[in-house]
Design a protein around this motif. Structure first.
Motif: not given
Length: 444
Positions: A54-55, A86, A280-283, A306, A308-309
């Motif tokens: 998960k990035g 996660v 990284d998973y924050y959008t 997020y 796409d998590l």
RNA sequence: GUGGGUGUAGCUCAGUUGGUUAGAGCGCCUGACUGUGGCUCAGGAGGUCGCGGGUUCAAAUCCCGUCACUCACCCCA
């Protein structure tokens, strides 16, 4: 046996401190549930590939291993979770058919990270998480509601107010794209250090490590310098970089979130364009909170959106969530002795035992008190009253109870703080509400 | 993983240029207080000086190693 010693990063508290911790956990739970969040607990372990996928940059994960494991043992692929987001994403994907969306849950559990401990930093600690996940689209209102929940939940704790900084990944990513920056994650990570190394330090790092041209680095720092209590940050950004679609989308989202929180106490929420978040998973929206007067403790709550998590084939499951670093906060306030419980045991009343013959009477009195919700214990031996009262005093038990020597005489209860002793009926006597349970109070 | 600091009683710490049975305060136990705590006083228990090795007639003290804790970097709640 060797002398037992603490293990660095694995905090253990005294009972009076654990009472404070439990109070905090109970308070957060009550607050979370008052907003309709459902309770959830996930297992302590996740498949390593899940944890690593998960990035995460390079999270140090504790691996699960059986002592007598053979090399080909199946459990080798498991590790302790390092956060609750996660595992939650995995849980949602796994139980998608049985959950109602948008799905809102609170989750308070320990997490483990194999890092070097320091102030406010542990290897085993509590996180208190709130997340909401929806199918296909998640309304932006939730981004604002999460911030509101975070501020209000933190204000329920016996600690100073929180200052919550909010930013939007799209703003920085759009701005960096407009500036022609290739290494967006690397730049984000350096800009994130603004508070720590200052503008000079960030400028140097951007030029030396990220390879940015000096004027581009200047622009990054200028953006990171923007802090506004209202939506005026948007004009400030537009004055620095040319527009593009991503930047506009981010500014619009952040504006709507900030506007929706205008009613919160002044200073509790601020648009802070330096917040990047390492994950990284924050959008989109990202949050980072500090305690006023304890900024040197670092971030005590954080989170973000997020999109796409939560994978797992088929439709998207976008989410937004926040996490409170309960142990980091309490580590400061307990460790520095800023908070304490009014006593080290739950006991409100100690029933003294004048003689062995009085045991039945003492037990009956204790039962009568307990039946009405008053935490009561009976002293374990017919010792001198002085010894029995000292036992209560040492633990901060506020009341000593004296069964009568003569059954026809009244019971008596003594307030150990004032010394006042009065006749009392175990069937009806009630302590002041403040004394019923241990309370959390500022020390000194 | 890299670098700095520290390890003496349950806790916080003294321990002088290496020199007899290693100290203090707090805490704990007992008693003064012949059934009512806190205060005071008098007694008492409690330490292989982190561990291993070396130097020396002699090491808590000097040297080396090691472990643990701690702070900073990294990263983060």
């Amino acid at each position: 046996m060797a002398k037992p010693t603490p293990i660095s990063g694995f905090p253990e508290w005294l009972p009076e401190q654990r009472l404070v911790e439990l109070h905090a956990l109970d308070t957060l739970r009550a607050r979370f549930e008052s907003f309709g969040f459902a309770p959830l607990e996930t297992r302590a372990v996740e498949p390593l590939d899940q944890l690593l996928a998960k990035g995460e940059t390079d999270q140090e994960i504790y691996v699960l291993r059986r002592l007598h494991a053979a090399d080909d043992e199946g459990d080798a692929g498991l590790g302790l979770h390092f956060d609750l987001t996660v595992p939650f994403a995995r849980y949602v994907a796994q139980n998608r058919g049985r959950l109602a969306f948008p799905f809102k849950r609170w989750q308070i559990q320990k997490v483990w990270r194999g890092e070097r401990p320091q102030v406010g930093r542990y290897r085993e600690f509590y996180q208190a998480d709130l997340d909401v996940v929806a199918e296909e689209t998640l309304a932006l209102d939730f981004d604002a509601e999460m911030a509101r929940l975070l501020v209000e939940s933190m204000s329920a704790l016996p600690v100073p107010p929180v200052t919550l900084g909010i930013n939007n990944r799209k703003v920085l990513q759009g701005a960096y794209a407009a500036l022609g920056i290739d290494d967006v994650p690397g730049t984000l990570r350096i800009v994130d250090k603004l508070d720590k190394v200052g503008e000079r330090g960030v400028l140097d790092l951007l030029v030396e490590r990220a390879g940015l041209a000096p004027q581009v680095a200047e622009a990054c720092v200028a953006i990171g310098r923007i802090r506004t209590a209202d939506a005026s940050f948007a004009d400030a950004v537009r004055a620095l970089v040319p527009a593009n679609a991503l930047l506009d989308a981010g500014l619009d989202e952040l504006t709507r979130v900030i506007d929706a929180l205008a009613d919160l106490p002044a200073g509790s929420v601020v648009a802070n364009l330096s917040i990047a978040r390492g994950l990284d998973y924050y959008t989109g929206t990202v949050y980072e909170g500090q305690l006023r007067g304890h900024e040197n403790l670092g971030t005590v709550c954080s989170g973000g959106r997020y999109d796409d998590l939560v994978g797992g084939g088929g439709a998207k499951l976008p989410g937004v969530g926040v996490s409170i670093g309960v142990t980091r906060i309490l580590g400061r306030f307990l460790g520095d002795g800023l908070l304490r419980a009014t006593r080290s045991v739950p006991t409100c009343v100690l029933v003294t035992l004048p003689s062995d013959e009085a045991r039945p009477a003492a037990r009956a009195a204790a039962n009568a008190l307990r039946a009405r919700g008053i935490a009561t214990e009976v002293f374990h031996e017919a010792a001198r009253f002085g010894k029995q009262m000292k036992y209560a005093d040492r633990r901060g038990i506020p009341f000593a109870w004296f069964p009568p020597a003569d059954p026809s005489a009244p019971h008596e209860v003594k307030d150990l703080r004032t010394g006042a002793q009065t006749p009392a009926d175990p069937a009806s006597w009630t302590p002041p509400a403040d004394d019923l349970r241990p309370r959390v109070v500022p020390a000194e």
